[in-house]
Design a protein around this motif. Structure first.
Motif, PDB file in Angstrom:
ATOM      1  N   LEU A 199     -37.751  -5.594  67.490  1.00 26.32           N
ATOM      2  CA  LEU A 199     -37.640  -4.369  68.288  1.00 26.32           C
ATOM      3  C   LEU A 199     -36.212  -4.170  68.810  1.00 26.32           C
ATOM      4  CD1 LEU A 199     -39.071  -1.918  69.550  1.00 26.32           C
ATOM      5  CD2 LEU A 199     -39.733  -3.373  71.469  1.00 26.32           C
ATOM      6  N   PHE A 200     -35.628  -5.252  69.336  1.00 24.32           N
ATOM      7  CA  PHE A 200     -34.272  -5.117  69.889  1.00 24.32           C
ATOM      8  C   PHE A 200     -33.234  -4.860  68.801  1.00 24.32           C
ATOM      9  CE2 PHE A 200     -36.312  -6.828  73.618  1.00 24.32           C
ATOM     10  CZ  PHE A 200     -35.640  -6.209  74.654  1.00 24.32           C
ATOM     11  N   GLY A 201     -33.554  -5.283  67.574  1.00 24.87           N
ATOM     12  CA  GLY A 201     -32.615  -5.081  66.472  1.00 24.87           C
ATOM     13  C   GLY A 201     -32.756  -3.711  65.827  1.00 24.87           C
ATOM     14  N   ALA A 202     -33.764  -2.958  66.239  1.00 29.34           N
ATOM     15  CA  ALA A 202     -34.032  -1.670  65.592  1.00 29.34           C
ATOM     16  C   ALA A 202     -33.041  -0.605  66.048  1.00 29.34           C
ATOM     17  CB  ALA A 202     -35.458  -1.235  65.890  1.00 29.34           C
ATOM     18  N   GLU A 203     -32.631   0.226  65.134  1.00 29.41           N
ATOM     19  CA  GLU A 203     -31.732   1.354  65.455  1.00 29.41           C
ATOM     20  C   GLU A 203     -32.455   2.333  66.368  1.00 29.41           C
ATOM     21  OE1 GLU A 203     -28.768   3.020  63.411  1.00 29.41           O
ATOM     22  OE2 GLU A 203     -28.081   0.933  63.600  1.00 29.41           O
ATOM     23  N   ASP A 204     -33.671   2.675  65.967  1.00 26.57           N
ATOM     24  CA  ASP A 204     -34.451   3.651  66.708  1.00 26.57           C
ATOM     25  C   ASP A 204     -35.684   2.947  67.301  1.00 26.57           C
ATOM     26  OD1 ASP A 204     -36.194   5.618  67.559  1.00 26.57           O
ATOM     27  OD2 ASP A 204     -35.685   6.996  65.930  1.00 26.57           O
ATOM     28  N   LYS A 205     -35.566   2.526  68.556  1.00 19.40           N
ATOM     29  CA  LYS A 205     -36.632   1.727  69.161  1.00 19.40           C
ATOM     30  C   LYS A 205     -37.915   2.530  69.332  1.00 19.40           C
ATOM     31  CE  LYS A 205     -33.829  -1.710  71.602  1.00 19.40           C
ATOM     32  NZ  LYS A 205     -32.491  -1.209  71.261  1.00 19.40           N
ATOM     33  N   LYS A 206     -37.766   3.793  69.621  1.00 13.14           N
ATOM     34  CA  LYS A 206     -38.956   4.613  69.854  1.00 13.14           C
ATOM     35  C   LYS A 206     -39.825   4.695  68.598  1.00 13.14           C
ATOM     36  CE  LYS A 206     -40.664   8.700  71.885  1.00 13.14           C
ATOM     37  NZ  LYS A 206     -40.589   9.952  72.473  1.00 13.14           N
ATOM     38  N   ASN A 207     -39.190   5.003  67.473  1.00 10.40           N
ATOM     39  CA  ASN A 207     -39.926   5.062  66.210  1.00 10.40           C
ATOM     40  C   ASN A 207     -40.489   3.704  65.836  1.00 10.40           C
ATOM     41  OD1 ASN A 207     -40.022   7.659  65.331  1.00 10.40           O
ATOM     42  ND2 ASN A 207     -37.973   7.595  64.405  1.00 10.40           N
ATOM     43  N   THR A 208     -39.682   2.663  66.050  1.00 10.48           N
ATOM     44  CA  THR A 208     -40.117   1.307  65.700  1.00 10.48           C
ATOM     45  C   THR A 208     -41.341   0.919  66.516  1.00 10.48           C
ATOM     46  OG1 THR A 208     -37.840   0.748  65.179  1.00 10.48           O
ATOM     47  CG2 THR A 208     -39.337  -1.099  65.523  1.00 10.48           C
ATOM     48  N   LEU A 209     -41.338   1.309  67.775  1.00 12.49           N
ATOM     49  CA  LEU A 209     -42.481   1.012  68.630  1.00 12.49           C
ATOM     50  C   LEU A 209     -43.751   1.669  68.067  1.00 12.49           C
ATOM     51  CD1 LEU A 209     -43.155  -0.379  71.297  1.00 12.49           C
ATOM     52  CD2 LEU A 209     -42.692   1.767  72.465  1.00 12.49           C
ATOM     53  N   GLY A 210     -43.606   2.908  67.644  1.00 12.58           N
ATOM     54  CA  GLY A 210     -44.730   3.604  67.017  1.00 12.58           C
ATOM     55  C   GLY A 210     -45.188   2.874  65.761  1.00 12.58           C
ATOM     56  N   ASP A 211     -44.216   2.467  64.934  1.00 10.52           N
ATOM     57  CA  ASP A 211     -44.550   1.766  63.684  1.00 10.52           C
ATOM     58  C   ASP A 211     -45.248   0.439  63.953  1.00 10.52           C
ATOM     59  OD1 ASP A 211     -43.304   3.810  62.353  1.00 10.52           O
ATOM     60  OD2 ASP A 211     -41.447   2.703  61.946  1.00 10.52           O
ATOM     61  N   LEU A 212     -44.877  -0.210  65.058  1.00  5.93           N
ATOM     62  CA  LEU A 212     -45.459  -1.522  65.372  1.00  5.93           C
ATOM     63  C   LEU A 212     -46.943  -1.427  65.735  1.00  5.93           C
ATOM     64  CD1 LEU A 212     -42.511  -3.079  67.377  1.00  5.93           C
ATOM     65  CD2 LEU A 212     -43.643  -4.185  65.442  1.00  5.93           C
ATOM     66  N   LEU A 213     -47.393  -0.230  66.070  1.00  5.48           N
ATOM     67  CA  LEU A 213     -48.814  -0.073  66.429  1.00  5.48           C
ATOM     68  C   LEU A 213     -49.574   0.768  65.404  1.00  5.48           C
ATOM     69  CD1 LEU A 213     -48.616   0.359  70.308  1.00  5.48           C
ATOM     70  CD2 LEU A 213     -49.527  -1.587  69.039  1.00  5.48           C
ATOM     71  N   ARG A 214     -48.916   1.044  64.281  1.00  5.64           N
ATOM     72  CA  ARG A 214     -49.553   1.894  63.278  1.00  5.64           C
ATOM     73  C   ARG A 214     -50.400   1.068  62.322  1.00  5.64           C
ATOM     74  NH1 ARG A 214     -45.300   5.455  62.514  1.00  5.64           N
ATOM     75  NH2 ARG A 214     -46.144   6.398  64.392  1.00  5.64           N
TER      76      ARG A 214
END
Ligand code: DX5
Ligand code: ZN
Length: 214
Positions: A199-214
């Protein structure tokens, strides 16, 4: 409800306030705080002063993961430092039941952690008293390690025990969580997913957060 808990071990320690508020803005309401003592695990992270400092900056939930030997000696102070949930390793103490009582008497949620090699059997008698159980999916001590796939079976075993006995603890996983392993763990019954480097390494944390729960 499934949740992602960012591990602040992967945050920028010189800018903790900034990193925490950035995550709050994208909807994070639980933070995972890794305390390492250089004894139970071969690394040292931080202790009370850092937790107290960030406690004054946010009112979100602090989930403290104690990777320390003999947690019975310090657990009350971690509760007082402002943690809302406190977990400790079964391998680190001979007084697990007492540690759970101390955490609960402080009005906090109690969790127990199992290293990859520790069988669920070892904590079976504690399960009715726990608010959550953390299944380590790497060997604790460092962020950025590779997920151990054999732990999926362990998550499933724990989820089955929960259903069978009508227990209400949550299942947490920690280590090597990314979009792929998050889905695998959730499918087996994990509720709380700790995520550090991904998560901390992600460029776009908001999108990554969504992807992590998809
Ligand atoms: C490892 C810690 C984890 C760690 C996870 O000992 O308990 O919470 O920060 O980091 P990642 O997600 O990078 O494996
Ligand atoms: Zn952790």
């Amino acid at each position: 409800m499934k949740k992602i808990l960012p591990s602040i071990l992967s945050a920028d320690f010189a800018n903790l306030e900034r990193d925490i508020s950035e995550l709050e803005e994208i909807g994070i309401d639980m933070f995972h705080i890794d305390v390492m003592d250089g004894n139970f695990v071969p690394n040292i992270s931080f202790g009370f002063p850092i937790i107290e400092a960030i406690r004054s900056k946010t009112n979100k939930i602090f989930d403290c993961h104690l990777m320390i030997a003999n947690p019975e000696n310090y657990v009350e102070r971690f509760c007082q430092a402002g943690c809302d949930m406190v977990s400790f390793h079964i391998e680190a103490t001979n007084h697990a039941d007492r540690v759970i009582q101390v955490i609960k008497n402080c009005g906090k949620k109690a969790g127990i952690v199992l290293n990859p090699q520790t069988p669920i059997e070892q904590v079976k008698y504690l399960l009715p008293k726990l608010d959550y159980v953390l299944i380590m999916t790497v060997n604790p001590g460092f962020g950025g390690q590779k997920f151990i796939p054999e732990m999926l079976e362990k998550i499933e075993e724990l989820a089955n025990i929960r259903v069978k006995n009508n227990y209400d603890f949550l299942i947490q996983v920690d280590g090597g969580i990314n979009t792929e392993t998050s889905k695998l763990c959730r499918d087996k019954g994990a509720d709380l997913l700790v995520c550090g480097s991904f998560l901390f390494g992600a460029e776009d944390k908001k999108n990554t957060l969504g992807d992590l729960l998809r």
